[in-house]
Write an enzyme that holds these catalytic residues in place. Structure first.
Site, PDB file in Angstrom:
ATOM      1  N   SER A 133     138.894 -20.501   5.612  1.00 49.47           N
ATOM      2  CA  SER A 133     140.360 -20.564   6.005  1.00 49.47           C
ATOM      3  C   SER A 133     141.295 -21.602   5.635  1.00 49.47           C
ATOM      4  O   SER A 133     140.931 -22.426   5.218  1.00 49.47           O
ATOM      5  CB  SER A 133     140.674 -19.595   7.204  1.00 49.47           C
ATOM      6  OG  SER A 133     141.653 -19.408   7.676  1.00 49.47           O
ATOM      7  N   TYR A 146     138.270 -20.637  16.141  1.00 45.02           N
ATOM      8  CA  TYR A 146     138.534 -20.302  14.735  1.00 45.02           C
ATOM      9  C   TYR A 146     138.375 -21.232  14.145  1.00 45.02           C
ATOM     10  O   TYR A 146     137.854 -21.771  13.144  1.00 45.02           O
ATOM     11  CB  TYR A 146     139.342 -18.532  14.864  1.00 45.02           C
ATOM     12  CG  TYR A 146     139.451 -18.561  13.593  1.00 45.02           C
ATOM     13  CD1 TYR A 146     138.079 -17.630  12.788  1.00 45.02           C
ATOM     14  CD2 TYR A 146     140.012 -18.426  12.452  1.00 45.02           C
ATOM     15  CE1 TYR A 146     138.818 -17.264  11.628  1.00 45.02           C
ATOM     16  CE2 TYR A 146     140.040 -18.072  11.600  1.00 45.02           C
ATOM     17  CZ  TYR A 146     138.949 -17.210  10.414  1.00 45.02           C
ATOM     18  OH  TYR A 146     139.198 -16.790   9.671  1.00 45.02           O
TER      19      TYR A 146
HETATM   20  P1  NDP Z   1     136.456  -7.756   7.857  1.00 44.16           P
HETATM   21  O1  NDP Z   1     137.110  -7.544   9.242  1.00 44.16           O
HETATM   22  O2  NDP Z   1     137.831  -6.511   7.588  1.00 44.16           O
HETATM   23  O3  NDP Z   1     135.546  -7.842   7.423  1.00 44.16           O
HETATM   24  C1  NDP Z   1     134.890  -9.191   8.455  1.00 44.16           C
HETATM   25  C2  NDP Z   1     133.321  -8.169   7.117  1.00 44.16           C
HETATM   26  O4  NDP Z   1     132.126  -9.478   7.834  1.00 44.16           O
HETATM   27  C3  NDP Z   1     132.844  -7.355   7.419  1.00 44.16           C
HETATM   28  O5  NDP Z   1     131.950  -6.656   6.360  1.00 44.16           O
HETATM   29  C4  NDP Z   1     132.073  -6.961   8.505  1.00 44.16           C
HETATM   30  O6  NDP Z   1     130.804  -6.142   8.080  1.00 44.16           O
HETATM   31  C5  NDP Z   1     131.386  -8.298   8.310  1.00 44.16           C
HETATM   32  N1  NDP Z   1     130.469  -9.213   9.777  1.00 44.16           N
HETATM   33  C6  NDP Z   1     130.823  -9.897  10.620  1.00 44.16           C
HETATM   34  N2  NDP Z   1     129.834 -10.704  11.591  1.00 44.16           N
HETATM   35  C7  NDP Z   1     128.801  -9.842  11.171  1.00 44.16           C
HETATM   36  C8  NDP Z   1     127.362 -10.134  11.007  1.00 44.16           C
HETATM   37  N3  NDP Z   1     127.704 -10.739  12.685  1.00 44.16           N
HETATM   38  N4  NDP Z   1     126.563  -9.948  10.442  1.00 44.16           N
HETATM   39  C9  NDP Z   1     126.792  -9.247   9.307  1.00 44.16           C
HETATM   40  N5  NDP Z   1     128.341  -9.098   9.368  1.00 44.16           N
HETATM   41  C10 NDP Z   1     129.201  -8.951   9.608  1.00 44.16           C
HETATM   42  O7  NDP Z   1     137.712  -9.252   7.622  1.00 44.16           O
HETATM   43  P2  NDP Z   1     137.648 -10.225   6.308  1.00 44.16           P
HETATM   44  O8  NDP Z   1     137.338  -9.027   4.481  1.00 44.16           O
HETATM   45  O9  NDP Z   1     139.415 -10.724   6.067  1.00 44.16           O
HETATM   46  O10 NDP Z   1     136.895 -11.184   6.858  1.00 44.16           O
HETATM   47  C11 NDP Z   1     136.110 -11.894   5.507  1.00 44.16           C
HETATM   48  C12 NDP Z   1     136.142 -13.535   6.064  1.00 44.16           C
HETATM   49  O11 NDP Z   1     137.689 -13.988   5.066  1.00 44.16           O
HETATM   50  C13 NDP Z   1     135.607 -13.735   7.430  1.00 44.16           C
HETATM   51  O12 NDP Z   1     135.234 -15.356   6.706  1.00 44.16           O
HETATM   52  C14 NDP Z   1     137.478 -14.788   7.333  1.00 44.16           C
HETATM   53  O13 NDP Z   1     137.523 -15.214   8.562  1.00 44.16           O
HETATM   54  C15 NDP Z   1     137.843 -14.755   6.128  1.00 44.16           C
HETATM   55  N6  NDP Z   1     139.243 -15.018   5.605  1.00 44.16           N
HETATM   56  C16 NDP Z   1     139.692 -13.844   6.483  1.00 44.16           C
HETATM   57  C17 NDP Z   1     141.409 -13.606   6.201  1.00 44.16           C
HETATM   58  C18 NDP Z   1     142.310 -12.677   6.051  1.00 44.16           C
HETATM   59  O14 NDP Z   1     143.627 -12.856   6.954  1.00 44.16           O
HETATM   60  N7  NDP Z   1     142.260 -11.594   6.409  1.00 44.16           N
HETATM   61  C19 NDP Z   1     142.809 -15.285   6.309  1.00 44.16           C
HETATM   62  C20 NDP Z   1     140.898 -16.189   6.008  1.00 44.16           C
HETATM   63  C21 NDP Z   1     139.934 -16.362   5.917  1.00 44.16           C
HETATM   64  P3  NDP Z   1     130.090  -5.698   9.970  1.00 44.16           P
HETATM   65  O15 NDP Z   1     131.388  -5.621  11.104  1.00 44.16           O
HETATM   66  O16 NDP Z   1     130.072  -3.896   9.134  1.00 44.16           O
HETATM   67  O17 NDP Z   1     128.853  -6.025  10.161  1.00 44.16           O
END
Ligand code: NDP
Length: 240
Positions: A133, A146
């Site tokens: 990020s 974070y």
């Molecule tokens: P979402 O919340 O839409 O997706 C997050 C995903 O991570 C889900 O599929 C969730 O699946 C999965 N996840 C979370 N915890 C676990 C776990 N313990 N085991 C397996 N899967 C897990 O968020 P984003 O798509 O935005 O996030 C994706 C990445 O992008 C993250 O690393 C985030 O930090 C990064 N990011 C996002 C930004 C934003 O503005 N959205 C900006 C910068 C970086 P489930 O809950 O089904 O397990």
């Protein structure tokens, strides 16, 4: 020629889900990982194994990867994308949230790398994309832990890139600013959530998950001799 196996963690939502759809369209067999398996299955992608795995559980992650490799051959791309972002002041944030951040955003990434790294090194081929990020480059209010997790992803990636480059294995970091996903569902502090949502609205919700999926495809589909070390991105109208 048959395309190699691509592993995407956090494929049930947001960026990971968009990546799953994009890589599937390009004909890659997939291992899709998340805790909510039903959301993975709803995607109904061909040649996609949907595994209910918590990335903090190495054994379960490793077993899912080994099973997928038995079916589709060695993993050539790991996208370490799963993450959470509970935001708060350090004096308000429960220690459980702080530990979850460390466990999912850092240990989850290490678990994924550990499961594939020796295979890639032996084959002298492979790519690891770590989704960090801009919070891994700069600090932001209410983001202390974070940011700590994403700084860690940046630092670990920077060094393992050097360790693995000599074995023809690429390590790339994607560092987006605001992307329009479900990430804010982990923010429990109502005031912080409202202020973040207002910022997001001002910039028309920021990047789209599909934008990140397109970057992942670009990074991966370049010839193996070319490594994109890091892509720091934002919506053009997001000024900080
Ligand atoms: P979402 O919340 O839409 O997706 C997050 C995903 O991570 C889900 O599929 C969730 O699946 C999965 N996840 C979370 N915890 C676990 C776990 N313990 N085991 C397996 N899967 C897990 O968020 P984003 O798509 O935005 O996030 C994706 C990445 O992008 C993250 O690393 C985030 O930090 C990064 N990011 C996002 C930004 C934003 O503005 N959205 C900006 C910068 C970086 P489930 O809950 O089904 O397990």
């Amino acid at each position: 020629m048959k395309k190699p196996l691509v592993i995407i963690t956090g494929a049930s939502s947001g960026i990971g889900k968009a990546a799953a759809i994009a890589f599937s369209k390009e004909g890659y067999p997939l291992l899709l990982i998340a805790r909510r398996k039903e959301l993975l299955e709803q995607l109904q992608l061909p040649e996609a194994i949907c595994a209910q795995v918590d990335v903090t559980d190495f054994e379960s992650l490793n077993n899912a990867i080994k099973a997928a490799e038995a079916q589709y051959g060695p993993a050539d791309l790991l996208i370490n994308n799963a993450g959470i972002m509970p935001l708060d002041k350090i004096y308000d944030q429960p220690l459980t949230d702080q530990y979850n951040l460390i466990d999912i955003n850092i240990k989850g990434v290490l678990n994924g790398i550990h499961a594939v790294v020796n295979g890639m090194k032996e084959r002298c081929h492979g790519t690891i994309i770590n989704v960090s990020s801009v919070a891994g480059r700069y600090t932001f209010a209410n983001h202390s832990v974070y940011c700590g997790t994403k700084y860690a992803v940046h630092a670990i990636s920077e060094e393992i890139r050097k360790e693995l480059g000599q074995f023809n294995v690429r390590v790339s970091v994607l560092a987006p600013a605001i992307v329009d996903t479900n990430l804010l569902t982990s923010v429990k502090n109502a005031n912080i959530l409202a202020s973040y949502q207002a910022t997001k609205k001002e910039i028309d919700n920021g990047l789209k998950p599909e934008d990140l999926a397109a970057m992942m495809l670009y990074v991966y589909q370049l010839p193996q001799r070319i490594a994109i070390k890091e892509l720091v991105t934002s919506a053009t109208n997001q000024l900080c």
